[in-house]
Design an enzyme around this catalytic site. Structure first.
Site, PDB file in Angstrom:
ATOM      1  N   ARG A   1      19.459   8.797  45.337  1.00 12.29           N
ATOM      2  CA  ARG A   1      20.280   8.406  46.043  1.00 12.29           C
ATOM      3  C   ARG A   1      21.563   8.429  43.890  1.00 12.29           C
ATOM      4  NH1 ARG A   1      20.353   2.953  45.682  1.00 12.29           N
ATOM      5  NH2 ARG A   1      18.284   3.191  47.020  1.00 12.29           N
TER       6      ARG A   1
ATOM      7  N   TYR B   1      46.863   7.282  53.364  1.00 11.39           N
ATOM      8  CA  TYR B   1      45.923   7.676  54.494  1.00 11.39           C
ATOM      9  C   TYR B   1      45.999   6.420  55.236  1.00 11.39           C
ATOM     10  CZ  TYR B   1      41.435   9.736  56.690  1.00 11.39           C
ATOM     11  OH  TYR B   1      40.771   9.764  57.361  1.00 11.39           O
TER      12      TYR B   1
ATOM     13  N   ASP C   1      45.500   8.871  44.415  1.00  9.55           N
ATOM     14  CA  ASP C   1      44.437   9.977  45.803  1.00  9.55           C
ATOM     15  C   ASP C   1      45.354  11.167  45.748  1.00  9.55           C
ATOM     16  OD1 ASP C   1      43.610  10.962  48.041  1.00  9.55           O
ATOM     17  OD2 ASP C   1      43.389   9.306  49.062  1.00  9.55           O
TER      18      ASP C   1
ATOM     19  N   LYS D   1      38.638  18.226  52.640  1.00  9.85           N
ATOM     20  CA  LYS D   1      39.641  18.725  52.655  1.00  9.85           C
ATOM     21  C   LYS D   1      39.652  20.120  51.843  1.00  9.85           C
ATOM     22  CE  LYS D   1      40.618  15.049  54.664  1.00  9.85           C
ATOM     23  NZ  LYS D   1      41.099  14.266  54.459  1.00  9.85           N
TER      24      LYS D   1
HETATM   25  C1  LIG Z   1      40.895  12.668  54.294  1.00 10.97           C
HETATM   26  C2  LIG Z   1      41.475  11.978  53.429  1.00 10.97           C
HETATM   27  C3  LIG Z   1      41.149  10.432  52.731  1.00 10.97           C
HETATM   28  C4  LIG Z   1      39.507   9.930  53.416  1.00 10.97           C
HETATM   29  O1  LIG Z   1      38.231  11.486  53.287  1.00 10.97           O
HETATM   30  P1  LIG Z   1      37.174  11.006  54.494  1.00 10.97           P
HETATM   31  O2  LIG Z   1      36.219  12.467  53.511  1.00 10.97           O
HETATM   32  O3  LIG Z   1      37.663  11.156  55.128  1.00 10.97           O
HETATM   33  O4  LIG Z   1      36.393   9.722  54.231  1.00 10.97           O
HETATM   34  C5  LIG Z   1      41.205   9.994  51.564  1.00 10.97           C
HETATM   35  N1  LIG Z   1      43.106  10.545  51.559  1.00 10.97           N
HETATM   36  C6  LIG Z   1      43.462  11.328  51.654  1.00 10.97           C
HETATM   37  C7  LIG Z   1      44.789  11.479  51.477  1.00 10.97           C
HETATM   38  C8  LIG Z   1      42.721  12.068  52.945  1.00 10.97           C
HETATM   39  O5  LIG Z   1      43.425  13.217  53.322  1.00 10.97           O
END
Ligand SMILES: *Cc1c(COP(=O)(O)O)cnc(C)c1O
Length: 399
Positions: free
Chosen positions: A64, A117, A189, A214
């Protein structure tokens, strides 16, 4: 000779930023990074264990807190984003949460862009208020709104650019200048661009946050998140947010991301090439009312896109003249594209934000974010562009 700083693709493959022949961190000198599938690590002696826990000696104690497979990924991501350090998490949402709790306390405030998101929107509107953290959302594409919303209680500005799903852009460098002027941290982000196309830290941000689920994974087979930063806050992200909240990445997920990372640059190039073709096709189609794609000169922030991004990535959004009904008919008619949320996958994914990824938005929030009922989002994959376009064309005959 001075050591040459390696390029993006080389770093993503070798996970180091300068060449060093025959050096290996692994005791067995494995070529591929091993999956250290272990929860705990052995100490040589009671004194050794105490020294590791006291931070007097480097070493692993418990997965962890850190694990060698995670560490290789974190080093690679720090190099690629140009940060001092990176911390990996079990999901993108865990990464976003970690940044917020590392910077903001109860009674303080976050200023956020209004198109985010869906999960981030829920965290900001549902969970943070329960913790006494106020989130004010603004149309951050107009910097005056951001500056006006910052007050004495504000500790963090959080933006997403390009925004999901409308591909609205926010000027990172100018937002960073405003945040700095007011002594507020800026988190970006960077999921849509990845470090291959955009580097928020180089533009003045304090944190780059990724849903590594992603493009970084790229193969739609794991969920993970990463925070990269340069400041002292990164120690809090690791010590408090990672260790205390416990959303650490599994060694196997870290390994999948390392594998994905090796092809990130070629995948991003192909995603972009295909997305440009798809955006051009859609913008000429008689049933399409509007296409959102930063690389089209018709995008209202095309100049900003060219300034702060090195490429568009694979997300294209569009609206059909027939609105939501036509969109549903089209999504039910695709044969190659996959009807699914998520993005950044090698295969093309198509979805309806208002009823799927952004279902958590109220009607009013959807309107303010510019997410119309008829908006369809495509994450263009790396198949042959002709096949993707053929599928969209046949599906559009039903719309
Ligand atoms: C999918 C996504 C998230 C969240 O990510 P997870 O891995 O699903 O927790 C945050 N920001 C953007 C732009 C995303 O596409």
């Amino acid at each position: 000779m001075k050591k040459r700083k390696l390029g993006f693709s080389t770093i993503s493959i070798h996970c180091k930023d300068t060449a060093s022949r025959h050096k290996s961190d692994d005791p067995a000198r494995a070529h591929a990074t091993p999956i250290y599938q272990t929860s705990t690590f052995m100490f040589d002696s009671a004194e050794h264990g105490a020294a590791v826990f006291a931070g007097k000696q480097e070493g692993y104690s418990y997965t962890r807190f850190g694990n060698p497979t995670q560490a290789v990924l974190e080093r690679a991501m720090a190099h690629l984003e140009g940060g001092r350090s990176a911390v990996t998490f079990a999901s993108g949402m865990a990464a976003t949460t970690a940044v917020v709790v590392s910077v903001v306390r109860s009674g303080e405030k976050v200023v956020a862009s209004d198109t985010l998101y869906g999960g981030t929107h829920l965290l900001f509107k549902r969970t943070l208020p329960k913790m006494g953290i106020e989130v004010v959302d603004v149309d951050a594409s107009d910097l005056r709104n951001t500056e006006r919303a910052i007050d004495k209680k504000t500790k963090l500005v959080f933006i997403e650019t390009p925004a999901n799903p409308t591909l609205k852009l926010i000027d990172i460098a100018r937002t960073a200048a405003i945040a700095k002027k007011h002594g507020v941290a800026l988190a970006v982000d960077n999921t849509f661009c990845t470090p291959y196309y955009q580097n928020p830290l180089a533009l003045g941000a304090d944190f780059a946050v990724h849903s590594a689920t992603k493009y970084i994974s790229g193969h739609g087979d794991t969920v993970a998140g990463i925070v990269v930063g340069s400041g002292s806050h990164m120690d809090i992200v690791r010590k408090d947010a990672l260790s205390d909240m416990g959303a650490s990445i599994s060694p196997f997920s870290a390994w999948l991301l390392l594998r994905g990372l090796k092809t990130l640059s070629v995948r991003m190039q192909k995603h972009s090439e295909n997305a440009i073709e798809v955006a051009k096709f859609l913008s000429k189609h008689p049933k399409v009312k509007h296409v959102w794609f930063p690389w089209l000169p018709s995008h209202p922030q095309h100049a900003l896109a060219k300034r702060q991004m090195r490429g568009p990535g694979g997300i294209v959004s569009f609206e059909l003249k027939g609105g939501r009904k036509a969109g549903a008919k089209m999504m039910n008619a695709v044969e190659l594209c996959v009807l699914a949320v998520s993005l950044g996958d090698v295969c093309t994914l198509i979805q309806h934000p208002a009823s799927m990824t952004h279902a958590s938005y109220s009607r009013e929030a959807l309107r303010r974010a510019g997410i119309s009922e008829g908006l369809v989002r495509i994450s263009v994959g790396i198949e042959d562009a002709d096949d993707i376009i053929y599928d969209l064309k046949q599906a559009l005959t039903r719309a």
